[in-house]
Design an enzyme around this catalytic site. Structure first.
Site, short mmCIF file in Angstrom:
data_model
loop_
_atom_site.label_atom_id
_atom_site.label_comp_id
_atom_site.label_asym_id
_atom_site.label_seq_id
_atom_site.Cartn_x
_atom_site.Cartn_y
_atom_site.Cartn_z
N ARG A 1 0.86 -1.19 0.00
CA ARG A 1 0.00 0.00 0.00
C ARG A 1 0.89 1.24 0.00
O ARG A 1 1.94 1.25 0.65
CB ARG A 1 -0.91 0.03 1.25
N HIS B 1 -1.61 0.05 -9.93
CA HIS B 1 -2.30 -0.90 -9.02
C HIS B 1 -2.76 -2.15 -9.79
O HIS B 1 -3.93 -2.51 -9.78
CB HIS B 1 -3.49 -0.23 -8.31
N1 LIG Z 1 -1.15 -4.20 -5.39
C1 LIG Z 1 -2.06 -5.13 -5.49
O1 LIG Z 1 -2.54 -5.44 -6.58
C2 LIG Z 1 -2.51 -5.85 -4.24
C3 LIG Z 1 -3.36 -6.94 -4.35
C4 LIG Z 1 -3.73 -7.60 -3.19
C5 LIG Z 1 -3.26 -7.19 -1.95
N2 LIG Z 1 -2.42 -6.13 -1.89
C6 LIG Z 1 -1.88 -5.69 -0.58
O2 LIG Z 1 -1.15 -6.76 0.02
C7 LIG Z 1 -1.41 -6.75 1.41
C8 LIG Z 1 -1.06 -8.09 2.01
O3 LIG Z 1 -2.02 -9.06 1.63
P1 LIG Z 1 -2.03 -10.52 2.29
O4 LIG Z 1 -3.20 -11.24 1.72
O5 LIG Z 1 -0.69 -11.14 2.18
O6 LIG Z 1 -2.29 -10.13 3.82
P2 LIG Z 1 -2.14 -11.03 5.10
O7 LIG Z 1 -2.25 -12.48 4.74
O8 LIG Z 1 -3.05 -10.48 6.13
O9 LIG Z 1 -0.62 -10.80 5.55
C9 LIG Z 1 -0.18 -9.61 6.09
C10 LIG Z 1 1.25 -9.82 6.61
O10 LIG Z 1 1.72 -8.59 7.14
C11 LIG Z 1 2.15 -8.80 8.48
N3 LIG Z 1 1.92 -7.62 9.31
C12 LIG Z 1 0.77 -6.95 9.53
N4 LIG Z 1 0.96 -5.91 10.38
C13 LIG Z 1 2.27 -5.95 10.71
C14 LIG Z 1 3.09 -5.18 11.56
N5 LIG Z 1 2.59 -4.14 12.26
N6 LIG Z 1 4.39 -5.50 11.68
C15 LIG Z 1 4.91 -6.55 11.00
N7 LIG Z 1 4.19 -7.35 10.17
C16 LIG Z 1 2.89 -7.04 10.03
C17 LIG Z 1 1.33 -9.96 8.98
O11 LIG Z 1 1.96 -10.53 10.11
P3 LIG Z 1 1.34 -11.85 10.81
O12 LIG Z 1 1.72 -12.98 9.86
O13 LIG Z 1 2.03 -11.94 12.09
O14 LIG Z 1 -0.14 -11.64 10.88
C18 LIG Z 1 1.32 -10.85 7.75
O15 LIG Z 1 2.51 -11.59 7.65
C19 LIG Z 1 -2.88 -6.36 1.48
O16 LIG Z 1 -3.23 -5.87 2.75
C20 LIG Z 1 -2.96 -5.29 0.43
O17 LIG Z 1 -2.63 -4.04 1.00
C21 LIG Z 1 -2.04 -5.44 -3.00
#
Ligand SMILES: NC(=O)c1ccc[n+]([C@@H]2O[C@H](COP(=O)([O-])OP(=O)(O)OC[C@H]3O[C@@H](n4cnc5c(N)ncnc54)[C@H](OP(=O)(O)O)[C@@H]3O)[C@@H](O)[C@H]2O)c1
Length: 310
Positions: free
Chosen positions: A225, A273
């Site tokens: 993000r 994006h």
């Molecule tokens: N650009 C695009 O096209 C696109 C598409 C889809 C998603 N995204 C982005 O990708 C992000 C991640 O997606 P996801 O499905 O992988 O999410 P997810 O499964 O919820 O994983 C988030 C990861 O970030 C870690 N995290 C969260 N808060 C943290 C903090 N304060 N300090 C350290 N680590 C932290 C979490 O730790 P834990 O493992 O300990 O929970 C987890 O490993 C989405 O939220 C979105 O913003 C972008």
């Protein structure tokens, strides 16, 4: 008959409604899907940002809200959203992100730009890139997307470290957490991949101070993000040569305005994006499965932790 509202921008209707219809049928659910709120009662809301619905108190009786987006920062703090909220975890989304991240990491690792933009008849004595095993890559966020990307990069032999909120174990990836873990992940990151959600704890995580701890010439790939990075600090670090390149897919304001300095900055690649889209053909089944679970009184998949914000 179950009634569901697709609360999303209008373009979602032609793209999603046929896939949702067949996924509901495959899950054995009879669902009437509506493209916009008609004042009637709904059992579920299928949500994407940018639609007309922002006040969930206008749809009382809704049992759950299913987000079509993986990132839920636009909705998670909505005080009217008192029902359970799930986010999208979709095999197509994961595959797409692995392809985007490995592609851009390989671009920076191999120094492809020098050759793509240097076809002028000069045979240059270019520096041969090191093998991936000698390239240090750090992935911040080891969830569904970051975890899959870290594993894919490790499978290509990159020297991969990952960082998450809670301690983790991933094959081939050195997993770190906590403030010390972040410091270590940044200090070694020749290439840094950001796949964190946007929450109060991650906003501006990469400020000027932390950017300054990256190795000289480091490249950043951010499909997470926009607000994870301080824009001005990033531009200053690129201009001074402290950083080599930033591939940015996400921004504080989208679409990125034409006058934004990122467009013209040397060392910035803007992608609109598109790192990975939710694919209706696979993701519709995730929605249908969650609706089936809700109807059967079973626990929902991919529930958002409202206190953590993701
Ligand atoms: N650009 C695009 O096209 C696109 C598409 C889809 C998603 N995204 C982005 O990708 C992000 C991640 O997606 P996801 O499905 O992988 O999410 P997810 O499964 O919820 O994983 C988030 C990861 O970030 C870690 N995290 C969260 N808060 C943290 C903090 N304060 N300090 C350290 N680590 C932290 C979490 O730790 P834990 O493992 O300990 O929970 C987890 O490993 C989405 O939220 C979105 O913003 C972008």
């Amino acid at each position: 008959m179950i009634r569901a509202l697709l609360a999303a921008p209008q373009r979602y209707w032609p793209e999603w409604s046929p896939h949702l219809a067949s996924a509901f049928e495959a899950a054995g659910l009879e669902v009437e899907l509506a493209p916009e709120a008609d004042g009637g009662a709904y059992d579920y809301v299928i949500y994407a940002p940018g639609g007309a619905l922002s006040d969930f108190s206008t749809v009382p009786g809704v049992k759950a809200v299913f987000s079509l987006w993986a990132g839920v920062e636009k909705i998670v703090g909505n005080p009217t959203l008192t029902m359970p909220l799930t986010r999208m975890v979709d095999p197509g989304l994961v595959e797409g992100m692995v392809e985007f991240v490995t592609g851009h990491v390989l671009r920076h690792h191999l120094g492809m730009d020098a050759h793509i933009h240097g076809q002028d008849g000069t045979w240059r004595n270019a520096v041969v890139p090191p093998l991936a095993r000698h390239r240090k890559v750090s992935v911040l966020g080891l969830g569904q997307l970051g975890g899959a990307c870290a594993r894919a990069l490790a499978a290509l032999n990159f020297d991969v470290v990952g960082w998450s909120r809670r301690p983790k174990t991933l094959d081939g990836v050195t997993c770190l957490s906590g403030d010390d873990g972040l410091e270590e992940a940044l200090a070694r990151a020749e290439i840094l991949v950001l796949l964190l959600p946007l929450t109060p704890s991650t906003e501006n995580l990469l400020d000027a101070k932390r950017l300054a701890t990256l190795p000289k010439g480091a490249c950043i790939v951010n499909p997470g993000r926009g607000p994870l990075i301080d824009d001005d600090a990033l531009l200053a670090a690129l201009a001074s040569g402290a950083l080599g390149h930033a591939t940015l897919d996400v921004f504080r304001q989208e679409p990125l305005p034409p006058e934004h300095p990122f467009w013209a900055a040397k060392g910035v690649t803007v992608t609109p994006h598109i790192a990975s889209a939710t694919r209706p053909e696979t993701a519709a089944h995730v929605v249908a499965e969650n609706m089936r679970r809700a109807e059967a009184g079973e626990p929902l998949l991919h529930l958002v932790d409202r206190s953590a914000g993701y």
